[in-house]
Each structure stands twice: as C-alpha cells, then as structure tokens.
Design a protein around this motif. Sequence first.
Motif, PDB file in Angstrom:
ATOM      1  N   LEU A 183       0.825  -1.215   0.000  1.00  0.00           N
ATOM      2  CA  LEU A 183       0.000   0.000   0.000  1.00  0.00           C
ATOM      3  C   LEU A 183       0.858   1.264   0.000  1.00  0.00           C
ATOM      4  CD1 LEU A 183      -2.722  -1.160   2.551  1.00  0.00           C
ATOM      5  CD2 LEU A 183      -2.861  -1.176   0.056  1.00  0.00           C
ATOM      6  N   ARG A 184       2.120   1.118   0.394  1.00  0.00           N
ATOM      7  CA  ARG A 184       3.015   2.279   0.385  1.00  0.00           C
ATOM      8  C   ARG A 184       3.266   2.781  -1.039  1.00  0.00           C
ATOM      9  NH1 ARG A 184       5.274   2.928   5.464  1.00  0.00           N
ATOM     10  NH2 ARG A 184       5.314   1.031   6.702  1.00  0.00           N
ATOM     11  N   ASP A 185       3.107   1.890  -2.014  1.00  0.00           N
ATOM     12  CA  ASP A 185       3.393   2.277  -3.409  1.00  0.00           C
ATOM     13  C   ASP A 185       2.223   3.005  -4.068  1.00  0.00           C
ATOM     14  OD1 ASP A 185       5.727   0.897  -3.003  1.00  0.00           O
ATOM     15  OD2 ASP A 185       4.917  -0.988  -3.806  1.00  0.00           O
ATOM     16  N   ILE A 186       1.096   3.047  -3.379  1.00  0.00           N
ATOM     17  CA  ILE A 186      -0.080   3.706  -3.974  1.00  0.00           C
ATOM     18  C   ILE A 186      -0.198   5.124  -3.405  1.00  0.00           C
ATOM     19  CG2 ILE A 186      -2.591   3.566  -4.306  1.00  0.00           C
ATOM     20  CD1 ILE A 186      -2.304   0.521  -3.628  1.00  0.00           C
ATOM     21  N   PRO A 187      -0.306   6.146  -4.291  1.00  0.00           N
ATOM     22  CA  PRO A 187      -0.467   7.509  -3.770  1.00  0.00           C
ATOM     23  C   PRO A 187      -1.742   7.587  -2.910  1.00  0.00           C
ATOM     24  CG  PRO A 187      -0.184   7.521  -6.170  1.00  0.00           C
ATOM     25  CD  PRO A 187      -0.294   6.100  -5.753  1.00  0.00           C
ATOM     26  N   PRO A 188      -1.678   8.249  -1.736  1.00  0.00           N
ATOM     27  CA  PRO A 188      -2.815   8.273  -0.804  1.00  0.00           C
ATOM     28  C   PRO A 188      -4.135   8.685  -1.456  1.00  0.00           C
ATOM     29  CG  PRO A 188      -0.918   9.370   0.165  1.00  0.00           C
ATOM     30  CD  PRO A 188      -0.532   9.001  -1.230  1.00  0.00           C
ATOM     31  N   SER A 189      -4.084   9.601  -2.433  1.00  0.00           N
ATOM     32  CA  SER A 189      -5.321  10.076  -3.049  1.00  0.00           C
ATOM     33  C   SER A 189      -5.950   9.015  -3.954  1.00  0.00           C
ATOM     34  CB  SER A 189      -5.056  11.350  -3.840  1.00  0.00           C
ATOM     35  OG  SER A 189      -4.115  11.075  -4.854  1.00  0.00           O
ATOM     36  N   GLU A 190      -5.158   7.998  -4.322  1.00  0.00           N
ATOM     37  CA  GLU A 190      -5.684   6.956  -5.220  1.00  0.00           C
ATOM     38  C   GLU A 190      -6.063   5.671  -4.491  1.00  0.00           C
ATOM     39  OE1 GLU A 190      -2.900   6.407  -8.454  1.00  0.00           O
ATOM     40  OE2 GLU A 190      -2.851   8.580  -8.759  1.00  0.00           O
ATOM     41  N   LEU A 191      -5.754   5.640  -3.187  1.00  0.00           N
ATOM     42  CA  LEU A 191      -5.988   4.429  -2.400  1.00  0.00           C
ATOM     43  C   LEU A 191      -7.492   4.175  -2.237  1.00  0.00           C
ATOM     44  CD1 LEU A 191      -4.193   2.441  -0.802  1.00  0.00           C
ATOM     45  CD2 LEU A 191      -4.467   3.929   1.180  1.00  0.00           C
ATOM     46  N   THR A 192      -7.919   2.917  -2.456  1.00  0.00           N
ATOM     47  CA  THR A 192      -9.341   2.586  -2.280  1.00  0.00           C
ATOM     48  C   THR A 192      -9.517   1.473  -1.237  1.00  0.00           C
ATOM     49  OG1 THR A 192      -9.326   0.839  -3.940  1.00  0.00           O
ATOM     50  CG2 THR A 192      -9.805   3.075  -4.726  1.00  0.00           C
ATOM     51  N   SER A 193     -10.727   1.372  -0.706  1.00  0.00           N
ATOM     52  CA  SER A 193     -10.994   0.324   0.290  1.00  0.00           C
ATOM     53  C   SER A 193     -10.870  -1.060  -0.354  1.00  0.00           C
ATOM     54  CB  SER A 193     -12.375   0.512   0.910  1.00  0.00           C
ATOM     55  OG  SER A 193     -13.380   0.407  -0.065  1.00  0.00           O
ATOM     56  N   LYS A 194     -11.160  -1.130  -1.659  1.00  0.00           N
ATOM     57  CA  LYS A 194     -11.056  -2.411  -2.359  1.00  0.00           C
ATOM     58  C   LYS A 194      -9.595  -2.893  -2.389  1.00  0.00           C
ATOM     59  CE  LYS A 194     -12.750  -4.601  -6.562  1.00  0.00           C
ATOM     60  NZ  LYS A 194     -11.941  -4.595  -7.796  1.00  0.00           N
ATOM     61  N   GLN A 195      -8.674  -1.956  -2.725  1.00  0.00           N
ATOM     62  CA  GLN A 195      -7.253  -2.325  -2.747  1.00  0.00           C
ATOM     63  C   GLN A 195      -6.794  -2.778  -1.358  1.00  0.00           C
ATOM     64  OE1 GLN A 195      -6.037   1.522  -4.085  1.00  0.00           O
ATOM     65  NE2 GLN A 195      -5.450   0.791  -6.116  1.00  0.00           N
ATOM     66  N   ILE A 196      -7.307  -2.097  -0.334  1.00  0.00           N
ATOM     67  CA  ILE A 196      -6.888  -2.436   1.031  1.00  0.00           C
ATOM     68  C   ILE A 196      -7.397  -3.829   1.406  1.00  0.00           C
ATOM     69  CG2 ILE A 196      -7.040  -1.765   3.467  1.00  0.00           C
ATOM     70  CD1 ILE A 196      -7.477   1.194   2.364  1.00  0.00           C
ATOM     71  N   ALA A 197      -8.657  -4.113   1.051  1.00  0.00           N
ATOM     72  CA  ALA A 197      -9.215  -5.433   1.359  1.00  0.00           C
ATOM     73  C   ALA A 197      -8.439  -6.524   0.620  1.00  0.00           C
ATOM     74  CB  ALA A 197     -10.687  -5.467   0.973  1.00  0.00           C
ATOM     75  N   GLU A 198      -8.076  -6.242  -0.640  1.00  0.00           N
ATOM     76  CA  GLU A 198      -7.304  -7.237  -1.412  1.00  0.00           C
ATOM     77  C   GLU A 198      -5.933  -7.456  -0.790  1.00  0.00           C
ATOM     78  OE1 GLU A 198      -9.536  -6.328  -5.654  1.00  0.00           O
ATOM     79  OE2 GLU A 198      -7.468  -5.606  -5.360  1.00  0.00           O
ATOM     80  N   ALA A 199      -5.307  -6.358  -0.351  1.00  0.00           N
ATOM     81  CA  ALA A 199      -3.996  -6.478   0.294  1.00  0.00           C
ATOM     82  C   ALA A 199      -4.120  -7.258   1.599  1.00  0.00           C
ATOM     83  CB  ALA A 199      -3.410  -5.091   0.544  1.00  0.00           C
ATOM     84  N   ALA A 200      -5.199  -7.031   2.333  1.00  0.00           N
ATOM     85  CA  ALA A 200      -5.411  -7.744   3.596  1.00  0.00           C
ATOM     86  C   ALA A 200      -5.577  -9.241   3.330  1.00  0.00           C
ATOM     87  CB  ALA A 200      -6.629  -7.187   4.323  1.00  0.00           C
ATOM     88  N   ALA A 201      -6.277  -9.573   2.251  1.00  0.00           N
ATOM     89  CA  ALA A 201      -6.470 -10.986   1.908  1.00  0.00           C
ATOM     90  C   ALA A 201      -5.135 -11.657   1.597  1.00  0.00           C
ATOM     91  CB  ALA A 201      -7.413 -11.107   0.720  1.00  0.00           C
ATOM     92  N   ARG A 202      -4.159 -10.845   1.128  1.00  0.00           N
ATOM     93  CA  ARG A 202      -2.814 -11.391   0.859  1.00  0.00           C
ATOM     94  C   ARG A 202      -1.894 -11.205   2.058  1.00  0.00           C
ATOM     95  NH1 ARG A 202      -3.541  -8.876  -4.357  1.00  0.00           N
ATOM     96  NH2 ARG A 202      -2.059  -7.270  -3.786  1.00  0.00           N
TER      97      ARG A 202
END
Length: 318
Positions: A207-226
């Motif tokens: 998640l550090r590689d994603i600019p904060p303004s582009e971060l979505t809850s979907k990306q976070i959930a996917e990262a959590a699943a991994r």
Amino acid sequence: MKNVVVGVDIGGTNTVFGLVDKAGKVLGESHLKTTDYPVVNDFVKALVAGIKKMMSDHADVELSGVGIGAPDANFHRGTIEHAPNLAWKGIVPLADLIKKEINVPVVVTNDANAAAMGEMVFGGAKNMKNFIVLTLGTGLGSGIVVDGKMVYGHTGFAGEVGHLIVVPNGRECGCGRNGCLETYASATGLVKTVSLMISEMREESILRDIPPSELTSKQIAEAAARKDPVAVKAMEYTAEKLGFGIVNSIVYTSPEAIFLFGGLAQAGEMLFKPVREYLEKHNYVLFRDTVKILPSGISESNGAVLGAAALILNELSE
Ligand SMILES: [Zn+2]
C-alpha cells in the motif's frame, strides 16, 4: 393490468430509478445525472418524464406508487432536509412536488432505511422482525427495524448508527462533530486509517506504493487478503470500531441479525471475521450468540432501487 411501483435512488451524482413488480422483479431501469439539475423543480420534471416513458415502454402495467431513497430524507414529512451532498438547499418537499405531477402515493426515506426495507421485503430479512442494516460506503448509513417497524423516532431521522460517537474528540466528521463511527468504519474511514498506519508502522506494505489520493478500500481489502501487515491491521482496527458501534446498537434493539451492505462489506471475511470476534468478546451477556452478522441478501447492482420499491410496497400493504 399488472400493478407496479417505481423505486428511485437519489445520490449526490446519479439518480437511478426502476419499475418493480410485487415479487421484486426489476422490469426496467433508467437514470439521470442528479448534478444536471441544480433546481429541484427541473429534477422532478425530468424524473417524472422518465417514469412516464418507462411506463409507456411496458404494456399492461399500472403505477401504484413511488418510493424514494435519498440522503437526509425525512419519512414523516416527505422531505429532503439540508443535504450537504445535493445542490438543493434547505428543506425540499420532494414527495409533494412529485405527487403534483403524478397522482399516486409517494414516500421518501433516507437511502439506508430504504436498503433495510429492501432487506425486509426481498432480501435476507424476509422472516425477521428485528434487524439492522449498515451500509458501508463513503459514509455509514443505517436502517433499524424493531418489532417489524422501521425506527424513525420523533424527528424522522432516528437510527443514525454512523453518527454514534465511538472516539470522544476523535476524527472530524462531516456532521460537524468528532469521533463518529462513520469516520472510522466506512470506505473513507478505512483509507484514512491506512494512511495514518503507513506513517506509524515500519512494516513493508504494497500500500506504500499507492499515492494516498488513489488508495481505495477495495485495494486495502485485497492487500489484507494477501496478509499485507498494514492492510490486516487496518481491517482489524476498522472491524473493532464497527464492532463497538454494533454492540452498543444491540443493547437498544436486540436484533436477530446485522446485515452489512455496500462497498466496504465486499471485503467479506476480512471484515466479517474480526467483527464476529469482537462481538464474541464484547457483546452484552444477555445477547451473546443471539445476533448474526450477515452479508446483504440483495445484490449490490439494483439494491438501492429494490429498497426504494420495497418502501412503497410496504406502505401500500399497510
Ligand atoms: Zn458525525
């Protein structure tokens, strides 16, 4: 002639409306851009024209009523009141404006109450009399049903679980106060949590590689699943705040189930599991093992239209 209703979901950007029969079948759907109509009378004209067009596209149907889900809507008064994300300021007598154009019963409620109606009439709460629907999107909306009735309260605005204060002097909320549940347990809240954790934690995270303004809850959930450590911790933190709001809501109404609906609920077990664990630990003893945490039984794609349709169907049946 087949009796049908129209369900309308008014959002800050788009308005979706559909022709729905008694069984919950969506016979047709259309939309308007809410932002194209800064004057509410123009919006009403366009909506009614859209409804009439839809009716004429279907032979042998008769309109029995219109149900509307909208932000900051008041069921008692048929109004939208001081909605910050709509261009129509002050108190808008929406139900009356529509009734003038189309002579059928029109009911209005807030979008989360409409979602709860949808759950009761067409979804997972068909046989339930006590349940809560939490819609976890940009904000956190809620509809509370007690003894088979939607809770509206004295003002018509009751059941705002999103504005339970869960952290005194906590995060700033759009309502002008601090520490409301929706500033933590919503898609927006989760993104905020991750941005804070990224600067506080040392662990590696994609998640550090994603600019904060582009971060979505979907990306976070996917990262959590991994098993991304920041994402996992952020989901747990979100679930803990959500669980806190849920256990406090349970003591008031003793629901049989809490349905989680909306974008953040798509995180599935990454969210549901820690919420259930929180309940196991913190739920008041009389309510232990009496409350199910469930995904919505209504599909995300036409859930809002079905909810608004359920609202008017329920009204017509009373
Ligand atoms: Zn608030």
